[in-house]
Scaffold this motif. Structure first.
Motif, PDB file in Angstrom:
ATOM      1  N   LYS A   8      31.886  35.113  51.840  1.00 26.88           N
ATOM      2  CA  LYS A   8      30.698  34.273  51.913  1.00 26.88           C
ATOM      3  C   LYS A   8      30.398  33.585  50.586  1.00 26.88           C
ATOM      4  N   GLY A   9      31.227  33.843  49.582  1.00 26.25           N
ATOM      5  CA  GLY A   9      31.023  33.225  48.281  1.00 26.25           C
ATOM      6  C   GLY A   9      30.251  34.075  47.300  1.00 26.25           C
ATOM      7  N   GLY A  10      29.782  35.239  47.730  1.00 29.85           N
ATOM      8  CA  GLY A  10      29.058  36.117  46.834  1.00 29.85           C
ATOM      9  C   GLY A  10      29.975  36.770  45.807  1.00 29.85           C
ATOM     10  N   VAL A  11      29.534  36.817  44.572  1.00 28.58           N
ATOM     11  CA  VAL A  11      30.364  37.370  43.507  1.00 28.58           C
ATOM     12  C   VAL A  11      30.444  38.889  43.634  1.00 28.58           C
ATOM     13  N   ILE A  12      31.651  39.405  43.681  1.00 29.66           N
ATOM     14  CA  ILE A  12      31.891  40.848  43.705  1.00 29.66           C
ATOM     15  C   ILE A  12      31.936  41.385  42.272  1.00 29.66           C
ATOM     16  N   GLN A  13      32.719  40.700  41.428  1.00 29.12           N
ATOM     17  CA  GLN A  13      32.781  41.060  40.014  1.00 29.12           C
ATOM     18  C   GLN A  13      33.268  39.850  39.228  1.00 29.12           C
ATOM     19  N   SER A  14      32.779  39.707  38.009  1.00 33.83           N
ATOM     20  CA  SER A  14      33.194  38.604  37.137  1.00 33.83           C
ATOM     21  C   SER A  14      33.673  39.163  35.799  1.00 33.83           C
ATOM     22  N   ARG A  15      34.131  38.263  34.950  1.00 34.22           N
ATOM     23  CA  ARG A  15      34.633  38.606  33.620  1.00 34.22           C
ATOM     24  C   ARG A  15      35.714  39.677  33.697  1.00 34.22           C
ATOM     25  N   ILE A  16      36.707  39.388  34.532  1.00 35.45           N
ATOM     26  CA  ILE A  16      37.803  40.330  34.796  1.00 35.45           C
ATOM     27  C   ILE A  16      39.060  39.854  34.069  1.00 35.45           C
ATOM     28  N   ASP A  17      39.801  40.792  33.498  1.00 32.08           N
ATOM     29  CA  ASP A  17      41.046  40.466  32.803  1.00 32.08           C
ATOM     30  C   ASP A  17      42.231  40.373  33.757  1.00 32.08           C
ATOM     31  N   GLU A  18      42.184  41.123  34.843  1.00 31.70           N
ATOM     32  CA  GLU A  18      43.321  41.187  35.764  1.00 31.70           C
ATOM     33  C   GLU A  18      42.839  41.656  37.124  1.00 31.70           C
ATOM     34  N   VAL A  19      43.388  41.063  38.186  1.00 33.34           N
ATOM     35  CA  VAL A  19      43.072  41.474  39.557  1.00 33.34           C
ATOM     36  C   VAL A  19      44.373  41.807  40.273  1.00 33.34           C
ATOM     37  N   ASN A  20      44.377  42.946  40.981  1.00 30.28           N
ATOM     38  CA  ASN A  20      45.517  43.319  41.814  1.00 30.28           C
ATOM     39  C   ASN A  20      45.059  43.476  43.259  1.00 30.28           C
ATOM     40  N   ILE A  21      45.749  42.814  44.170  1.00 32.28           N
ATOM     41  CA  ILE A  21      45.454  42.905  45.597  1.00 32.28           C
ATOM     42  C   ILE A  21      46.519  43.807  46.216  1.00 32.28           C
ATOM     43  N   ILE A  22      46.075  44.931  46.810  1.00 33.21           N
ATOM     44  CA  ILE A  22      47.003  45.970  47.241  1.00 33.21           C
ATOM     45  C   ILE A  22      46.735  46.309  48.704  1.00 33.21           C
ATOM     46  N   PRO A  23      47.672  46.034  49.599  1.00 33.53           N
ATOM     47  CA  PRO A  23      47.460  46.339  51.025  1.00 33.53           C
ATOM     48  C   PRO A  23      47.394  47.843  51.258  1.00 33.53           C
ATOM     49  N   ARG A  24      46.614  48.251  52.234  1.00 31.48           N
ATOM     50  CA  ARG A  24      46.465  49.667  52.571  1.00 31.48           C
ATOM     51  C   ARG A  24      47.275  49.972  53.826  1.00 31.48           C
ATOM     52  N   GLY A  25      48.132  50.986  53.741  1.00 35.52           N
ATOM     53  CA  GLY A  25      48.927  51.390  54.899  1.00 35.52           C
ATOM     54  C   GLY A  25      50.239  50.630  55.004  1.00 35.52           C
ATOM     55  N   ASN A  26      51.068  51.102  55.911  1.00 37.56           N
ATOM     56  CA  ASN A  26      52.377  50.485  56.122  1.00 37.56           C
ATOM     57  C   ASN A  26      52.262  49.207  56.955  1.00 37.56           C
ATOM     58  N   ASP A  27      53.280  48.352  56.807  1.00 34.36           N
ATOM     59  CA  ASP A  27      53.371  47.113  57.592  1.00 34.36           C
ATOM     60  C   ASP A  27      52.129  46.245  57.469  1.00 34.36           C
ATOM     61  N   ASN A  28      51.528  46.259  56.305  1.00 33.54           N
ATOM     62  CA  ASN A  28      50.346  45.448  56.021  1.00 33.54           C
ATOM     63  C   ASN A  28      50.723  44.455  54.933  1.00 33.54           C
ATOM     64  N   ARG A  29      50.666  43.192  55.237  1.00 35.89           N
ATOM     65  CA  ARG A  29      51.132  42.162  54.302  1.00 35.89           C
ATOM     66  C   ARG A  29      49.957  41.378  53.724  1.00 35.89           C
ATOM     67  N   ILE A  30      50.162  40.893  52.510  1.00 36.86           N
ATOM     68  CA  ILE A  30      49.151  40.084  51.841  1.00 36.86           C
ATOM     69  C   ILE A  30      49.365  38.616  52.191  1.00 36.86           C
ATOM     70  N   ASN A  31      48.268  37.895  52.394  1.00 44.69           N
ATOM     71  CA  ASN A  31      48.326  36.474  52.703  1.00 44.69           C
ATOM     72  C   ASN A  31      47.817  35.659  51.515  1.00 44.69           C
ATOM     73  N   LEU A  32      48.607  34.675  51.126  1.00 43.53           N
ATOM     74  CA  LEU A  32      48.241  33.752  50.047  1.00 43.53           C
ATOM     75  C   LEU A  32      48.714  32.365  50.444  1.00 43.53           C
ATOM     76  N   ASN A  33      47.807  31.409  50.459  1.00 42.22           N
ATOM     77  CA  ASN A  33      48.167  30.037  50.841  1.00 42.22           C
ATOM     78  C   ASN A  33      48.885  30.002  52.184  1.00 42.22           C
ATOM     79  N   ASN A  34      48.434  30.857  53.115  1.00 43.23           N
ATOM     80  CA  ASN A  34      48.991  30.935  54.464  1.00 43.23           C
ATOM     81  C   ASN A  34      50.438  31.403  54.489  1.00 43.23           C
ATOM     82  N   LEU A  35      50.882  32.038  53.427  1.00 39.98           N
ATOM     83  CA  LEU A  35      52.190  32.700  53.391  1.00 39.98           C
ATOM     84  C   LEU A  35      51.945  34.191  53.212  1.00 39.98           C
ATOM     85  N   ARG A  36      52.768  35.014  53.880  1.00 42.08           N
ATOM     86  CA  ARG A  36      52.604  36.456  53.835  1.00 42.08           C
ATOM     87  C   ARG A  36      53.650  37.075  52.909  1.00 42.08           C
TER      88      ARG A  36
END
Length: 425
Positions: free
Chosen positions: A103-131
């Protein structure tokens, strides 16, 4: 517990995520990959892995996963983790990052690094409509962001081999296996090639084309699994496993094509008519004198940093050839001067009339000059064979050999003479 509708309360990074991070730190701190075995927990990251640069030119990216995922935020050494099953947006804010919810609400700011990590097997990350398999790491990069996919080597290959070798049939699987071994060797031999950069490979032709999950197919995955962990060595060193589309009947010496020293296993070899089925086995490009003059002027002006006019072309000659029959030296005589072009750069000098944005398919060509009654050059025809630089494995030749019953070990041994296949993991 929930934060809004989808975000869990802040927790410390523990369990399998912590194990994965520890393993990543261990590997990144070493010049080589130690302990070539899977991570015990198995479903986040395995060793050996590769860090692939996906994007570094945009200031913002939206990411999500097939299921829920963890969002690890690192800020001045403090590590916090959120969970979500809705898309999040990561954007740069000068030298730091900000994460916002769907919704655009800020979760956290002033971050040095972000890691997006899927939970569980056969779970893929989506970026720019590519998995993508594995983990996505995001780092600030001045006014943009570096987005890096950290992925198990074998899973990386699942997104590399299909765009490199094309859609293949079961009777061509030995060529797919050869491509898998060559691509794996290239990747293993180029880990840490960018020094302190947070990635090992780029996802383009600069290294190897990598397109993630969308290009995966059963035949390629089978070929990767059946050659798991196998790479090419020459005298206990990783082979520089260069490859190209179509050699036109002969590959070439690396020193004859690029300004590199000789390499014993990258020498000119014939593959007969194995790649003759390729649409680039024979090709032709026809230029008017004005068209070719314009191409050469454009190249020279860019190379020398100033506007350059040649005058009419009077003659073009091939004065040297490589062991594989490619043009090693070409001279262009104009009204004002004689210009000399060498080795693989000739492809950039000439380009194509059929598509001005592309370079000449290969340097393996003949020249035919048409002149008018006064002897002036009217048109120049480049009649060639092959596609690509001509070094190492000919992909279409490998496919042709597979159709003839060759095994992948024999295909690789033919194009990379004197090498050894070893299983690392």
């Amino acid at each position: 517990m929930r934060l809004g509708s989808k975000l869990a309360k802040i927790v410390r990074f523990t369990g399998r995520i912590g194990t994965a991070v520890c393993l990543m730190i261990l590997v990144w701190s070493c010049a080589t990959v130690p302990g070539l075995k899977d991570e015990a927990t198995g479903n986040i990251i395995k060793i050996p892995f590769v860090r692939v640069l996906l994007e570094e030119s945009k200031p913002e990216a939206m990411l999500w996963a097939d299921g829920s995922f963890a969002i690890e935020c690192l800020s001045q050494g403090i590590q916090t983790v959120y969970y979500s099953s809705r898309p999040v947006t990561v954007r740069t804010d000068g030298l730091l990052l900000t994460v916002a919810n769907h919704k655009g609400g800020v979760i956290q700011s002033r971050i040095d690094e972000v890691n997006i990590i899927p939970r569980g097997n056969d779970n893929r990350i989506n970026l720019n409509n590519l998995r993508y398999r594995g983990i996505i790491k995001i780092l600030p990069n001045k006014q943009t962001m570096q987005i890096v996919n950290i992925v198990y080597m074998e899973d990386y290959l699942r997104g590399v081999v299909p765009p490199e070798i094309g859609k293949r049939s079961e009777d061509e699987i030995e060529a797919v296996k050869a491509q898998a071994v060559a691509a794996r060797t290239y990747a293993m031999g180029h880990l840490k090639q960018y020094g302190n950069a947070p990635y090992d490979m780029k996802s383009s032709i600069i290294d190897q084309v990598y397109e993630g999950v969308k290009v995966e197919n059963k035949l390629v995955n089978k070929a990767i699994d059946q050659t798991s962990g196998r790479v090419l060595f020459y005298h206990d060193q990783y082979v520089n496993a260069y490859y190209h589309s179509t050699c036109g009947g002969l590959t070439d010496d690396i020193s004859a094509i690029w300004d590199r020293k000789e390499i014993p296993y990258l020498k000119s070899v014939t593959d007969g008519d194995a790649c003759s089925w390729s649409k680039y086995y024979n090709w032709e490009e026809v230029f008017t004198e004005a068209q070719l003059r314009g191409r050469i002027e454009q190249y020279l002006s860019s190379d020398r940093g100033r506007d350059l006019r040649l005058g009419a072309i009077r003659d073009i000659k091939i004065t040297e050839r490589t062991p594989g029959g490619r043009v090693g030296k070409m001279t262009v005589e104009t009204e004002h001067d004689i210009f000399r072009f060498y080795k693989d750069r000739i492809r950039w000098v000439v380009g194509r009339t059929s598509n001005p944005d592309l370079i000449l398919p290969s340097d393996r060509f003949e020249i035919d000059i048409e002149r008018d009654a006064s002897g002036n050059v009217v048109s120049i025809t480049f009649s060639g064979s092959g596609y690509g630089h001509g070094i190492g494995m000919c992909q279409c030749g490998a496919i042709g050999m597979a159709r003839q019953g060759w095994k992948y070990e024999d295909i690789l041994g033919h194009y990379y003479t004197g090498v050894e296949i070893k299983k690392l993991f």
